[in-house]
Write a protein that holds these residues in place. Structure first.
Motif, PDB file in Angstrom:
ATOM      1  N   ARG A   1      -1.465  -2.254   2.869  1.00  0.00           N
ATOM      2  CA  ARG A   1      -0.399  -1.479   2.967  1.00  0.00           C
ATOM      3  C   ARG A   1       0.259  -1.541   4.537  1.00  0.00           C
ATOM      4  NH1 ARG A   1      -2.383   3.874  -0.092  1.00  0.00           N
ATOM      5  NH2 ARG A   1      -2.152   3.103  -2.203  1.00  0.00           N
TER       6      ARG A   1
ATOM      7  N   ARG B   1       1.662  -5.091   5.064  1.00  0.00           N
ATOM      8  CA  ARG B   1       3.127  -5.180   4.364  1.00  0.00           C
ATOM      9  C   ARG B   1       4.179  -4.547   5.280  1.00  0.00           C
ATOM     10  NH1 ARG B   1       4.170  -6.438  -1.412  1.00  0.00           N
ATOM     11  NH2 ARG B   1       5.483  -4.537  -1.338  1.00  0.00           N
ATOM     12  N   SER B   2       3.759  -3.410   5.998  1.00  0.00           N
ATOM     13  CA  SER B   2       4.461  -2.719   7.005  1.00  0.00           C
ATOM     14  C   SER B   2       5.133  -3.444   7.986  1.00  0.00           C
ATOM     15  CB  SER B   2       3.996  -1.168   7.526  1.00  0.00           C
ATOM     16  OG  SER B   2       3.040  -1.611   8.512  1.00  0.00           O
TER      17      SER B   2
ATOM     18  N   GLN C   1      -0.920   1.607  12.020  1.00  0.00           N
ATOM     19  CA  GLN C   1      -0.565   1.838  10.593  1.00  0.00           C
ATOM     20  C   GLN C   1      -1.705   2.038   9.775  1.00  0.00           C
ATOM     21  OE1 GLN C   1       2.335   3.197   9.439  1.00  0.00           O
ATOM     22  NE2 GLN C   1       1.770   3.384   7.656  1.00  0.00           N
TER      23      GLN C   1
ATOM     24  N   GLU D   1      -2.947   4.933   7.268  1.00  0.00           N
ATOM     25  CA  GLU D   1      -3.117   4.738   5.724  1.00  0.00           C
ATOM     26  C   GLU D   1      -4.476   5.057   5.415  1.00  0.00           C
ATOM     27  OE1 GLU D   1      -1.084   3.760   3.736  1.00  0.00           O
ATOM     28  OE2 GLU D   1       0.405   2.859   4.963  1.00  0.00           O
TER      29      GLU D   1
END
Length: 221
Positions: free
Chosen positions: A28, A31-32, A73, A77
């Motif tokens: 995730r 992907r950000s 990030q 997460e």
């Protein structure tokens, strides 16, 4: 007690069932920043510190462009997944068994301090472990040996002190080898026995509880 080998135990993935959540968190996070990698490939890197994961999966160009943002990030997460992470079977029993045999005990994590605090609470380990580490304690994480060397330093022990590492990944075993420690491994990292033995693991067990029951057959007898 001081003549007994020092036990240096990884927390993330070895005592706490967290590896697959970390892989998803990295998926995730990457992907950000506009990068998508298969989760299985990210899982193969879990056990490395965050400073190692980004260049390992995407090269130095990705590290320069987005490494810090991805790590920040990823931490967020993980925050969202902490409730799903639980101690692996027999994790606390292993800590107690090691202390009962007279070993000093350090919990070595390259995770962020706020996550380490949560894991210590989940294990109820603050009254058992002599010391613990986090990513704030080192500049280079596993497979570099720095984290294990810092773990010994926190006890006031020399770098060549008799010690044993307990981990769950080939990265733990490689770090232990560089630090001059034999490595015992549990299978929760998802690596094959052949990979772990090739890396140098001296013994492999299914769970921390299985290791606790077999402790007298290991260097931590």
């Amino acid at each position: 007690m001081t003549d007994s080998p020092i036990a240096v135990l990884d927390i993330d993935g070895t005592l706490i069932d967290s590896n697959y959540q970390h892989a998803l968190a990295w998926y995730r996070a990457l992907r950000s920043v506009g990068e998508t990698y298969p989760v299985w490939r990210l899982h193969r890197l879990i056990g490395m510190g965050g400073d190692q994961v980004v260049p390992a999966v995407g090269g130095e160009a990705l590290e320069r462009r987005a490494g810090d943002r991805a790590r920040e990030q990823q931490g967020k997460e993980v925050d969202a997944l902490l409730e799903e992470m639980a101690p692996l079977p027999g994790a606390r029993d292993l800590l107690v068994a090691i202390r009962e045999r007279g070993h000093r005990l350090v919990l070595a994590s390259s995770g962020q301090q706020r996550h380490v605090d949560v894991f210590l609470d989940k294990l109820d380990a603050r009254g058992i472990a002599d010391e613990w580490t986090s990513s704030a304690d080192v500049e280079a994480s596993k497979p570099a040996p720095d984290l294990l060397q810092v773990a010994l330093k926190k006890l006031g022990a020399p770098p060549d002190a008799s010690s044993v590492m307990v981990g769950d990944s080939v990265w733990d075993v490689e770090a232990a080898k560089k630090a001059g420690m034999p490595a015992i491994v549990v299978r929760s990292g998802g690596f094959g026995d052949d990979e772990l033995r090739k890396a140098g693991a001296v013994a492999i067990y299914d769970t921390p509880g299985d290791l606790a029951n077999a402790l007298d057959d290991t260097p931590l007898a």
